[in-house]
Design an enzyme around this catalytic site. Sequence first.
Site, PDB file in Angstrom:
ATOM      1  N   LYS A   1     -38.802-113.596  18.179  1.00 39.15           N
ATOM      2  CA  LYS A   1     -37.685-114.040  19.190  1.00 39.15           C
ATOM      3  C   LYS A   1     -38.231-114.586  20.519  1.00 39.15           C
ATOM      4  CE  LYS A   1     -34.567-110.772  17.093  1.00 39.15           C
ATOM      5  NZ  LYS A   1     -35.402-110.264  16.057  1.00 39.15           N
ATOM      6  N   ARG A   2     -39.100-115.291  20.506  1.00 43.22           N
ATOM      7  CA  ARG A   2     -39.699-116.088  21.688  1.00 43.22           C
ATOM      8  C   ARG A   2     -38.635-116.984  22.314  1.00 43.22           C
ATOM      9  NH1 ARG A   2     -42.479-112.116  21.185  1.00 43.22           N
ATOM     10  NH2 ARG A   2     -44.971-112.348  21.297  1.00 43.22           N
TER      11      ARG A   2
END
Length: 281
Positions: free
Chosen positions: A99-100
Site C-alpha cells: 500500500k505504498r
Amino acid sequence: MTVMEPFGARLRRAMDERGPLCVGIDPHASLLAEWGLNDDVAGLERFSRTVVEAVAGRVAVLKPQSAFFERFGSRGVAVLEKSVEEARAAGALVVMDAKRGDIGSTMAAYAESFLHKDAPLFSDALTVSPYLGFGSLKPAVDLARENGAGLFVLALTSNPEGGEVQHAVRGDGRTVGATMLAHLAAENAGEEPLGSFGAVVGATLGDLTSYDLRINGPLLAPGIGAQGATPADLPGVFGAAVRDVVPNVSRGVLRHGPDVAALRRAADRFAGEIRTAVTAS
C-alpha cells in the site's frame, strides 16, 4: 532485452487455469502463536515457507503483507525476498501488499523497490494508495508497464473508516472511489484479455451497483472468510465484473496451518466454492 508479458494477461491465464483465489501470507503474531511458532524471524520463516510450500503450486495468486515482515527489520525483509522468489518459482503470481503512496521521486523509489525486474523484491503487482491524487501514482504506473507488472489501487476498501474518503462526493458529482475506478478504466483501455491496473474493492461492501466496476482490469477483493463475506456473495457484490474478481482469503486458509495438507484442503475448498459462484453467475 526480453519484455515480460503484461501482468493482466498473465493473471487472466492463471485465473482461468487455477481459479481466481488469492491467498494472503499474513504472519502476524497471533497466527504465529496459533501455529506454535515464536514471534521471531525463525517463526516468520517457518510460517512463510510452509504457506508457499502448501499452496503456491495450486493457487493463482499469493499476497504477502509486507508489514508483517518489515517489523523484523532486515532479516524479516530477507525472508520476504525468499518467499517471493519461491512463490513465483512455483507458478503463483505475487501481489505485494505494501500500500505504498507518495509523490515524485519518493513514489518512483517505492516503485523501483517492488516493480523493477532486477529488484530483490520484484513482484508481479503492488498495492498502492492513490489518496495523494491518482496522478501521484504515475511513476509506479510507468514502471509497471515497462516491466510487465501491475498495480492494485485502493478504491472501495472494506474498512469502516474508508468511506469518509472513498464515498466523499466531488464537485462533479462523482465520489472519490468512482473517480479512482474511472482512472483505472482509462489506463486499461484497449488491453486484452485484461488490463494490468486493478482496484481493491471489498467483498463485504454489499450492493455496489451504483459503481461501474467494469474497469477492464482485475478487482482484488478482500473480506472472504474471517471478515464475513462468502464466495456466494461475489456475484451480488460485483455483478457483471465478477469474472475479473480476485477474491482474497487469508485467515480462512492460514488458520489450518501448520499442517501442509490441511492448508491445501482449505485453499482447494475456497477455490472450488469461488469457481462455482463465479461460473453460476
